[in-house]
Design an enzyme around this catalytic site. Sequence first.
Site, mmCIF file in Angstrom:
data_model
loop_
_atom_site.group_PDB
_atom_site.id
_atom_site.type_symbol
_atom_site.label_atom_id
_atom_site.label_comp_id
_atom_site.label_asym_id
_atom_site.label_seq_id
_atom_site.Cartn_x
_atom_site.Cartn_y
_atom_site.Cartn_z
ATOM 1 N N HIS A 1 -22.036 -30.339 -46.857
ATOM 2 C CA HIS A 1 -21.143 -29.286 -46.374
ATOM 3 C C HIS A 1 -21.958 -28.034 -46.048
ATOM 4 O O HIS A 1 -21.597 -26.910 -46.365
ATOM 5 C CB HIS A 1 -20.050 -28.986 -47.413
ATOM 6 C CG HIS A 1 -18.853 -28.258 -46.863
ATOM 7 N ND1 HIS A 1 -18.745 -26.893 -46.907
ATOM 8 C CD2 HIS A 1 -17.716 -28.687 -46.260
ATOM 9 C CE1 HIS A 1 -17.586 -26.522 -46.373
ATOM 10 N NE2 HIS A 1 -16.952 -27.597 -45.973
ATOM 11 N N ASP B 1 -13.823 -28.829 -50.934
ATOM 12 C CA ASP B 1 -14.587 -27.586 -51.041
ATOM 13 C C ASP B 1 -14.205 -26.874 -52.343
ATOM 14 O O ASP B 1 -13.054 -26.923 -52.750
ATOM 15 C CB ASP B 1 -14.243 -26.669 -49.878
ATOM 16 C CG ASP B 1 -14.666 -27.232 -48.513
ATOM 17 O OD1 ASP B 1 -15.344 -28.272 -48.463
ATOM 18 O OD2 ASP B 1 -14.283 -26.633 -47.498
ATOM 19 N N HIS C 1 -8.039 -27.512 -44.559
ATOM 20 C CA HIS C 1 -8.944 -26.841 -43.627
ATOM 21 C C HIS C 1 -9.373 -27.886 -42.598
ATOM 22 O O HIS C 1 -9.659 -29.043 -42.944
ATOM 23 C CB HIS C 1 -10.152 -26.242 -44.357
ATOM 24 C CG HIS C 1 -9.821 -24.942 -45.043
ATOM 25 N ND1 HIS C 1 -10.484 -24.490 -46.163
ATOM 26 C CD2 HIS C 1 -8.876 -23.997 -44.750
ATOM 27 C CE1 HIS C 1 -9.962 -23.317 -46.524
ATOM 28 N NE2 HIS C 1 -8.987 -23.004 -45.690
ATOM 29 N N HIS D 1 -10.474 -23.387 -54.469
ATOM 30 C CA HIS D 1 -10.786 -23.040 -53.081
ATOM 31 C C HIS D 1 -9.727 -22.058 -52.567
ATOM 32 O O HIS D 1 -8.792 -21.733 -53.297
ATOM 33 C CB HIS D 1 -10.818 -24.352 -52.269
ATOM 34 C CG HIS D 1 -11.472 -24.242 -50.932
ATOM 35 N ND1 HIS D 1 -12.635 -23.551 -50.703
ATOM 36 C CD2 HIS D 1 -11.138 -24.790 -49.733
ATOM 37 C CE1 HIS D 1 -12.966 -23.665 -49.425
ATOM 38 N NE2 HIS D 1 -12.069 -24.404 -48.808
ATOM 39 N N HIS E 1 -8.075 -31.281 -48.540
ATOM 40 C CA HIS E 1 -7.313 -30.057 -48.275
ATOM 41 C C HIS E 1 -7.147 -29.877 -46.774
ATOM 42 O O HIS E 1 -7.714 -30.642 -45.993
ATOM 43 C CB HIS E 1 -7.953 -28.834 -48.940
ATOM 44 C CG HIS E 1 -9.295 -28.416 -48.392
ATOM 45 N ND1 HIS E 1 -10.391 -29.252 -48.381
ATOM 46 C CD2 HIS E 1 -9.723 -27.237 -47.857
ATOM 47 C CE1 HIS E 1 -11.430 -28.601 -47.873
ATOM 48 N NE2 HIS E 1 -11.052 -27.385 -47.541
ATOM 49 N N ASP F 1 -11.908 -28.691 -40.926
ATOM 50 C CA ASP F 1 -13.156 -29.475 -40.994
ATOM 51 C C ASP F 1 -13.025 -30.690 -41.917
ATOM 52 O O ASP F 1 -13.948 -31.486 -42.020
ATOM 53 C CB ASP F 1 -14.346 -28.589 -41.405
ATOM 54 C CG ASP F 1 -14.133 -27.846 -42.715
ATOM 55 O OD1 ASP F 1 -13.005 -27.408 -42.983
ATOM 56 O OD2 ASP F 1 -15.116 -27.703 -43.478
ATOM 57 N N HIS F 2 -11.848 -30.847 -42.560
ATOM 58 C CA HIS F 2 -11.662 -31.995 -43.454
ATOM 59 C C HIS F 2 -10.589 -32.970 -42.965
ATOM 60 O O HIS F 2 -10.401 -34.017 -43.558
ATOM 61 C CB HIS F 2 -11.329 -31.509 -44.873
ATOM 62 C CG HIS F 2 -12.480 -30.761 -45.470
ATOM 63 N ND1 HIS F 2 -13.337 -31.318 -46.398
ATOM 64 C CD2 HIS F 2 -12.947 -29.513 -45.209
ATOM 65 C CE1 HIS F 2 -14.281 -30.437 -46.694
ATOM 66 N NE2 HIS F 2 -14.066 -29.335 -45.991
#
Length: 304
Positions: free
Chosen positions: A271, A213, A65, A143, A63, A67-68
């Site tokens: 995570h 997530d 976000h 999510h 996805h 942090d990914h």
Amino acid sequence: MQSFELTVLGCSSATPTSTRNPTSQLLNIADRFMLVDCGEATQIQLRRFKIKFQRINHIFISHLHGDHYLGLVGLLASMHLLGRNNDLHLYAPPELQEILDVQHKHSQTFLRYKVVFHPLGFDQSELLFEDDKLTVETIILNHRIPCCGFLFKEKPRPRNILTQALEKYRIPVHVLGKIKRGDDYINEQGVTIANAEITEAPPAPRSFAYCSDTCYDESVIEKVKGVDLLYHEATFMQEMEERAKETFHSTTIDAATVAKKAAVKKLIIGHYSARYKDLDKLLAETQSVFENTVLALEGEVYSP
Ligand SMILES: [Zn+2]
Ligand SMILES: [Zn+2]
């Protein structure tokens, strides 16, 4: 035995800490090197753990976000600078194409290799990749923005022919393929020798499911039933249950409950929220519901 190894490159949630990086994992199944998510420090971690990045031909992004995926444009650039020629397959939310195009346009970067973009759909699980060794499917997660996990499954392997049977029955080479697929052997005299007598079952196919997530969602359970390795995010301890719900993340107990109900063989949690210094507390809480749990730790290699 063909390879089946998961290396954790980043195990932190939204913000990195001095000891943990955002999410990324490298999976090697039968020498297919696949990157799952690509948080900020991914290429540095690949260097640190001496993984050759040009061997990666498939990148899966769950996805959008940061942090990914914020490490992706840097990794693509390094692959370019290091002389990559091979196609790179990128499986990601459709909007990522636009994000990459803007970055490449304004830096006037023309990658010397082809990025084959496979846009993900988020309505139902789909088959993303298949070859003679494995399949990769999506797992629809729950999510704040469209997000999916990935299910990697080895294909069943052919039966192994016993060496002593080869000698005893003098089985000719041209029938070996059929016997491996389960046929009996009929010799020159017309005598049938049962397949079970001359072969043994191959090792069972192995599987890995990646779920990050997501908040706790029962629909995930069916999809990950019985997998050998389940990676499930556990951003928070159970006392932060409300915060987990608000942010569409999972607690330790959520991850453990999915693992237990799906009867997976091993659970890897990760995570982690940056607030946790001592990960053993998260581990102990998860193990109170699902004992065969381990922590995702950077540089560690996990196998079924
Ligand atoms: Zn995240
Ligand atoms: Zn997220």
